[in-house]
Scaffold this motif. Structure first.
Motif, PDB file in Angstrom:
ATOM      1  N   TYR A   1      40.492  73.804  27.865  1.00  0.00           N
ATOM      2  CA  TYR A   1      40.474  72.457  28.444  1.00  0.00           C
ATOM      3  C   TYR A   1      41.304  72.355  29.726  1.00  0.00           C
ATOM      4  O   TYR A   1      41.188  71.363  30.460  1.00  0.00           O
ATOM      5  CB  TYR A   1      40.943  71.440  27.412  1.00  0.00           C
ATOM      6  N   ARG A   2      42.091  73.368  30.045  1.00  0.00           N
ATOM      7  CA  ARG A   2      42.804  73.353  31.331  1.00  0.00           C
ATOM      8  C   ARG A   2      41.821  73.369  32.501  1.00  0.00           C
ATOM      9  O   ARG A   2      42.176  73.002  33.632  1.00  0.00           O
ATOM     10  CB  ARG A   2      43.738  74.550  31.419  1.00  0.00           C
ATOM     11  N   TYR A   3      40.583  73.800  32.233  1.00  0.00           N
ATOM     12  CA  TYR A   3      39.583  73.904  33.296  1.00  0.00           C
ATOM     13  C   TYR A   3      38.730  72.637  33.421  1.00  0.00           C
ATOM     14  O   TYR A   3      37.762  72.615  34.191  1.00  0.00           O
ATOM     15  CB  TYR A   3      38.677  75.107  33.050  1.00  0.00           C
ATOM     16  N   LEU A   4      39.068  71.584  32.696  1.00  0.00           N
ATOM     17  CA  LEU A   4      38.277  70.361  32.766  1.00  0.00           C
ATOM     18  C   LEU A   4      38.225  69.763  34.176  1.00  0.00           C
ATOM     19  O   LEU A   4      37.162  69.264  34.585  1.00  0.00           O
ATOM     20  CB  LEU A   4      38.803  69.338  31.758  1.00  0.00           C
ATOM     21  N   PRO A   5      39.298  69.757  34.964  1.00  0.00           N
ATOM     22  CA  PRO A   5      39.167  69.238  36.335  1.00  0.00           C
ATOM     23  C   PRO A   5      38.089  69.965  37.136  1.00  0.00           C
ATOM     24  O   PRO A   5      37.313  69.324  37.872  1.00  0.00           O
ATOM     25  CB  PRO A   5      40.564  69.448  36.931  1.00  0.00           C
ATOM     26  N   GLU A   6      38.027  71.287  37.005  1.00  0.00           N
ATOM     27  CA  GLU A   6      36.994  72.039  37.720  1.00  0.00           C
ATOM     28  C   GLU A   6      35.609  71.708  37.187  1.00  0.00           C
ATOM     29  O   GLU A   6      34.646  71.575  37.959  1.00  0.00           O
ATOM     30  CB  GLU A   6      37.259  73.543  37.588  1.00  0.00           C
TER      31      GLU A   6
ATOM     32  N   THR B   1      29.835  83.337  23.808  1.00  0.00           N
ATOM     33  CA  THR B   1      29.626  84.782  23.816  1.00  0.00           C
ATOM     34  C   THR B   1      29.950  85.323  25.198  1.00  0.00           C
ATOM     35  O   THR B   1      29.908  84.606  26.203  1.00  0.00           O
ATOM     36  CB  THR B   1      28.175  85.122  23.455  1.00  0.00           C
ATOM     37  N   GLY B   2      30.260  86.617  25.245  1.00  0.00           N
ATOM     38  CA  GLY B   2      30.574  87.250  26.516  1.00  0.00           C
ATOM     39  C   GLY B   2      32.026  87.649  26.610  1.00  0.00           C
ATOM     40  O   GLY B   2      32.834  87.361  25.725  1.00  0.00           O
ATOM     41  N   ASP B   3      32.365  88.336  27.678  1.00  0.00           N
ATOM     42  CA  ASP B   3      33.731  88.797  27.892  1.00  0.00           C
ATOM     43  C   ASP B   3      34.618  87.637  28.300  1.00  0.00           C
ATOM     44  O   ASP B   3      34.228  86.757  29.081  1.00  0.00           O
ATOM     45  CB  ASP B   3      33.764  89.871  28.982  1.00  0.00           C
ATOM     46  N   GLU B   4      35.857  87.639  27.767  1.00  0.00           N
ATOM     47  CA  GLU B   4      36.782  86.570  28.083  1.00  0.00           C
ATOM     48  C   GLU B   4      37.214  86.654  29.541  1.00  0.00           C
ATOM     49  O   GLU B   4      37.496  87.719  30.074  1.00  0.00           O
ATOM     50  CB  GLU B   4      38.000  86.627  27.158  1.00  0.00           C
ATOM     51  N   GLY B   5      37.251  85.536  30.176  1.00  0.00           N
ATOM     52  CA  GLY B   5      37.647  85.388  31.570  1.00  0.00           C
ATOM     53  C   GLY B   5      37.546  83.922  31.922  1.00  0.00           C
ATOM     54  O   GLY B   5      37.201  83.085  31.080  1.00  0.00           O
TER      55      GLY B   5
ATOM     56  N   PHE C   1      35.999  80.871  29.468  1.00  0.00           N
ATOM     57  CA  PHE C   1      36.773  79.744  28.940  1.00  0.00           C
ATOM     58  C   PHE C   1      36.215  78.416  29.451  1.00  0.00           C
ATOM     59  O   PHE C   1      36.226  77.411  28.729  1.00  0.00           O
ATOM     60  CB  PHE C   1      38.245  79.889  29.308  1.00  0.00           C
ATOM     61  N   LYS C   2      35.724  78.408  30.695  1.00  0.00           N
ATOM     62  CA  LYS C   2      35.116  77.186  31.215  1.00  0.00           C
ATOM     63  C   LYS C   2      33.850  76.840  30.427  1.00  0.00           C
ATOM     64  O   LYS C   2      33.610  75.665  30.121  1.00  0.00           O
ATOM     65  CB  LYS C   2      34.792  77.351  32.704  1.00  0.00           C
ATOM     66  N   ARG C   3      33.074  77.857  30.086  1.00  0.00           N
ATOM     67  CA  ARG C   3      31.854  77.603  29.312  1.00  0.00           C
ATOM     68  C   ARG C   3      32.190  77.087  27.913  1.00  0.00           C
ATOM     69  O   ARG C   3      31.527  76.189  27.396  1.00  0.00           O
ATOM     70  CB  ARG C   3      31.010  78.877  29.231  1.00  0.00           C
TER      71      ARG C   3
END
Length: 768
Positions: free
Chosen positions: A326-331, A296-300, A304-306
């Motif tokens: 999943y591009r944010y998995l390293p972070e 839930t929430g605004d996309e950003g 996407f990380k959540r």
């Protein structure tokens, strides 16, 4: 080719995720490959892309590959149904992509090409088999297995390794637009047909065959609102049976919520039920875009990380069809929001799928050589046989089969079109609905009912008479696949004039009227929502006018669901439910109308009398007034007599099998097939539904011929679920046999003796 991979694999020992103490040699290969990969290369194995992302002007682009896939990729998504390419062009595209991945990326790992296979591979020019709801009405798992063997051969030749099929959702309402993709309302029938589907796909193993993906896990189409007891006993049954008997190692979650959140990130569903209770060790893949729409929430970026964090921690391994999240998995790894152990487990599951498919070899098989034919004569024959067996005759006042020489008025929007033969997730429907492309009908030979009936019956005249629908009839639901946001409700077009008066005049001057009515793929399918489930548009009013001519009316209904016809059924002389019967559907309908084929289909759903949106199933004891035609019902041109039921009077709760038998005789004048159905009812208060399907057998009988039919029931099939335990309770049970759930002329009692038997997991699902 870069040689970062082990050159030789031991033979594939395990096709599934059955619990075993033995060591899978492929694990060593996967471990070694994983250690060689950089973080970027590991992440790349956890998502897919659409083929269009690496194309320019409709053709493969090496530059796009270098830009978009520098570290490789896990999957190429819907590569066949999204590309308007013939078989040889499509195969060449696969080769070009794999050549880039194997020779220009650091890992050298090929991609898995996957696509839809519910009615055969959804590729241009490929055989289209009947939609799954119709296939369930054949009650023929053996022919279903043949069909998916053929599908696997076509997919493998093109270069695919994974099918996003079958759909095993147990559906309890005809209002749900994707009911056509299901095997109906009953868990047992769905489980039998689903295991046959998977067995055919995977018969040659994962290197030479196709891996199945069972979907949607769990409770899609409203079933997630049912009590836990019913979810475990019936809704979960098809998935459980396929995983534990056929070794299915890929599973897709659904778009819906499941108890504590979205299914794709549900800890209860994935860790509790799937990984825990079922001990599933295979790969979980997301439905398209479901990861990026699970929070839930605004996309950003943080949104996407959540989404990625919640999905992968819950046990979702792969994100389809992109890497929005999943591009944010390293972070997320660096921030400690995803553990190294969780990440490694997901990557190794993705790699294990490729290892089992032979794609981690130094010389993997990619696709077949030589000219490809995706619609072989023997495959069309299978499609024809399935179509013939799927059609259900709901009513016949003696008008069928049509006598020779009759003047036939063929009317209705489905009389002269191929669209009514094709359900959702065929190449044609995917192109029209999702790609907004105009489909060339010549890409596959699909006859209309007018063409086949004219050729085989003669003396046939045609007028369309009315349209399929009205513009306000159907809407696009903005749910599930978010691509629907960019679509609009649409009606299939027809070049034929629609002259109601001309059609009624033609009908009045005929000997018999054949009205081809119902739906097309714009009216039933994913994201397509109709206002009701009666005959759409002005079709019902048109049918009433046809009945008013006084000439006998044969109603042939096409579509993806049962449709309410209570106001017109009495006025029809005969009614056929043809569903979406595939490329040979017109021939099948014609051969039943003319008597070349004796109808044998039986309903896999209770046919509603009203438009109530309440969930229903035959085993809930529905109000008879709400059901027009019961589950398991279907008529024939001949008649069958049941007799001589036999069973032991008692057995032990720990017995292996209980034999129940009867005789069935063809008492009519024509050869025909009968589907003998075996049900169980508790008679002494056990915690079971009042009536449950526990076996069936399709038999062929000549006039006067009699056969003995035997069912061997396991007491485990009588277990009920309560407090996380399965219990086989002693007591009296009634075994019932007959031609439908509402007509069971034979019954006999058997008493289970001994102590109650408790189990943590069922091991026997089907009668022998």
């Amino acid at each position: 080719m870069r040689k970062y991979l082990v050159c030789l694999l031991l033979p594939l020992l395990l096709l599934g995720c059955r619990t075993s103490v033995s060591h899978d040699p492929l694990e060593d290969l996967v471990d070694s490959v994983y250690e060689r990969l950089s973080l970027e290369e590991r992440v790349a194995q956890l998502y897919g892309i659409y083929p269009q992302e690496i194309m320019e002007d409709g053709r493969f682009s090496l530059e796009k590959c270098r830009e978009r896939l520098p570290y490789g990729v896990g999957h190429i998504c819907q590569f066949a149904c999204s590309l308007d390419m013939d078989a040889d062009e499509l195969r060449e595209f696969v080769r070009q992509v794999q050549d880039y991945l194997m020779n220009e990326t650091p890992s050298g790992i090929p991609a898995i090409f996957h696509d839809e296979a519910i009615t055969g591979i959804a590729a241009k020019g490929a055989t289209v088999y009947p939609q799954q709801l119709g296939s369930a009405c054949t009650w023929n798992p053996e022919l279903t297995e043949v069909k998916t063997e053929q599908t696997a051969e076509a997919m493998h030749a093109l270069g695919a390794r994974l099918a996003l099929s079958p759909m095993l959702d147990v559906i309890r309402t005809a209002h749900w637009p994707r009911i056509e993709e299901s095997y109906g309302e009953d868990g047992y029938l769905s489980a039998v047909m689903g295991t046959a589907f998977v067995r055919g796909l995977q018969k040659k193993g994962f290197e030479e065959g196709i891996a199945a993906t069972t979907k949607h896990f769990l409770g899609y189409g409203g079933a997630n609102t049912l009590p836990w007891k019913e979810i475990y006993e019936e809704v979960l049954l098809p998935h459980e049976a396929v995983i534990r008997t056929e070794g299915s190692t890929s599973l897709m979650t659904c778009y819906d919520y499941f108890k504590d959140g979205y299914a794709v990130s549900s800890d209860t569903l994935l860790n509790g039920i799937l990984r825990g209770y079922l001990q599933f060790g295979g790969t979980v893949v997301s439905d398209y875009f479901s990861v990026s729409h699970s929070a839930t929430g605004d996309e950003g970026v943080e949104y996407f990380k959540r989404c990625a964090e919640e999905a992968i921690n819950a046990g979702n391994d792969l994100e389809f069809p992109n890497n929005d999240c999943y591009r944010y998995l390293p972070e997320l790894l660096e921030e400690g929001r995803v553990s190294e152990e969780t990440f490694e487990r997901a990557v190794k599951r993705a790699l294990m799928m490729k290892a089992r498919a032979g794609l981690l070899r130094s010389d993997p098989f990619l696709c077949a050589d030589g000219p490809l034919d995706l619609d072989r004569p023997e495959w069309r024959q299978t499609s024809y046989e399935l179509a013939c067996q799927s059609i259900v005759m709901l009513k016949n006042d003696g008008i069928l089969p049509l006598p020779e020489g009759r003047r036939i008025a063929l009317v209705g929007p489905n009389a002269n079109t191929y669209w009514c033969m094709l359900g959702d997730y065929t190449f044609q429907s995917m192109q029209a609905f999702w790609q907004s492309n105009v489909v060339d009908p010549s890409c596959l030979e699909i006859k209309s009912l007018f063409e086949t009936l004219s050729a085989k019956a003669g003396n046939v005249s045609y007028q369309r008479g009315c349209d399929w629908s009205n513009p306000e009839e159907v809407a696009v639901a903005i749910e599930g696949d978010p691509r629907a946001r960019y679509l609009t409700g649409q009606l299939m077009e027809s070049a034929d004039p629609t002259d109601r008066d001309a059609a009624l005049g033609l009908a009045a001057g005929s000997d018999v009227i054949v009205a081809a009515l119902g739906e097309n793929p714009a009216l039933c399918g994913e994201n397509r929502v109709r206002k009701g489930i009666r005959l759409p548009g002005d079709q019902e009013a048109f049918l009433k006018d046809l009945i008013a001519t006084g000439k006998p009316v044969v109603l042939v209904m096409f579509g993806g669901r049962p449709q309410v016809i209570d106001d017109v059924a009495d006025g029809c002389a005969a009614i056929l439910q043809a569903w979406y019967p595939g490329e040979e559907g017109a021939n099948a309908v014609t051969d039943i109308l003319t008597g070349k084929v004796n109808p044998s289909g039986k309903l896999c759903v209770s046919y509603p009398r009203t438009e109530s949106t309440d969930l229903y199933c035959y085993n809930e004891g529905p109000d008879p007034e709400s059901v027009a035609y019961p589950f398991g019902y279907g008529m024939s041109y001949t008649s069958f007599e049941y007799g001589n039921i036999r069973a032991r009077k008692s057995a032990r709760t720990g017995s292996r099998r209980i034999k129940v038998s009867c005789t069935v005789r063809n008492s009519g004048s024509q050869a025909g097939d009968e589907i003998v159905q075996f049900y169980v009812s508790p008679a002494s208060g056990q915690s079971l539904k009042p009536l449950q399907l526990k076996g069936f057998k399709r038999i062929s009988l000549q006039p006067g011929e009699q056969k003995e039919v035997v069912f061997k029931l396991s007491p485990e099939q009588l277990a009920y679920f309560s407090d996380n335990t399965w219990t086989i309770a002693p007591g009296e049970y009634v075994f019932r046999i007959g031609p439908s759930s509402a007509e069971l002329p034979l019954d006999i009692s058997c008493t289970l003796r001994g102590n109650a038997r408790n189990m943590k997991l069922r091991n026997v699902y089907f009668s022998e």
